[in-house]
Design a protein around this motif. Structure first.
Motif, PDB file in Angstrom:
ATOM      1  N   LEU A  77       0.845  -1.194   0.000  1.00 39.88           N
ATOM      2  CA  LEU A  77       0.000   0.000   0.000  1.00 39.88           C
ATOM      3  C   LEU A  77       0.877   1.238   0.000  1.00 39.88           C
ATOM      4  N   PHE A  78       0.467   2.234  -0.812  1.00 40.35           N
ATOM      5  CA  PHE A  78       1.201   3.481  -0.923  1.00 40.35           C
ATOM      6  C   PHE A  78       0.220   4.637  -0.715  1.00 40.35           C
ATOM      7  N   PRO A  79      -0.175   4.881   0.536  1.00 46.15           N
ATOM      8  CA  PRO A  79      -1.151   5.940   0.796  1.00 46.15           C
ATOM      9  C   PRO A  79      -0.548   7.314   0.537  1.00 46.15           C
ATOM     10  N   THR A  80      -1.410   8.242   0.125  1.00 45.74           N
ATOM     11  CA  THR A  80      -0.982   9.623  -0.062  1.00 45.74           C
ATOM     12  C   THR A  80      -1.567  10.456   1.069  1.00 45.74           C
ATOM     13  N   PRO A  81      -0.811  11.436   1.557  1.00 45.27           N
ATOM     14  CA  PRO A  81      -1.352  12.275   2.633  1.00 45.27           C
ATOM     15  C   PRO A  81      -2.564  13.063   2.148  1.00 45.27           C
ATOM     16  N   SER A  82      -3.556  13.185   3.004  1.00 44.46           N
ATOM     17  CA  SER A  82      -4.745  13.960   2.629  1.00 44.46           C
ATOM     18  C   SER A  82      -4.448  15.447   2.763  1.00 44.46           C
ATOM     19  N   ARG A  83      -5.041  16.225   1.850  1.00 46.45           N
ATOM     20  CA  ARG A  83      -4.876  17.689   1.887  1.00 46.45           C
ATOM     21  C   ARG A  83      -6.018  18.281   2.660  1.00 46.45           C
ATOM     22  N   ARG A  84      -5.709  19.162   3.574  1.00 44.69           N
ATOM     23  CA  ARG A  84      -6.769  19.823   4.353  1.00 44.69           C
ATOM     24  C   ARG A  84      -6.632  21.307   4.275  1.00 44.69           C
TER      25      ARG A  84
END
Length: 113
Positions: free
Chosen positions: A106-113
């Motif tokens: 798995l290669f999750p991407t950081p969420s933008r807030r």
């Protein structure tokens, strides 16, 4: 929020017939059922039902399921999955059970807030 449902349906046909090729007429139905629990555990059922319309014994129907777990190896997130299916009906020329084991990196991407 605790479950996921889906399906994949595929029908294959031969579009050109060559002299030595066999015609293809196959249906694949794959429901995707996931029930999520705490600590990244999931009950999983993704049986792949098949029908080969060219054969007299054309249906393959599995019954079963398994478990999936998201964890890490070092800092790498992975999903580990193991499922077992017993075929309730199948062509006499094929096996009568299936064991699926999968490791997905798995290669999750950081969420933008």
């Amino acid at each position: 929020k605790h479950f996921s449902l889906g399906a994949i349906v595929t029908q294959l046909w031969t579009i050109s017939e060559e002299i030595d090729s066999k015609p293809i007429n196959e249906l694949t139905l794959q429901p995707l059922l996931h029930w999520h629990f705490a600590h990244a555990w999931t009950l999983v059922a993704t049986p792949k039902m098949k029908a080969d319309w060219q054969k007299s014994e054309h249906w393959t129907v599995p019954l079963g399921g398994g478990l999936s777990k998201v964890t890490t190896f070092g800092r790498q997130p992975v999903s580990l999955d193991a499922q077992f299916y017993k075929y309730v009906t199948h062509p006499s020329s094929s096996g009568n059970a299936e064991l699926k084991m999968t490791v997905s990196f798995l290669f999750p991407t950081p969420s933008r807030r």
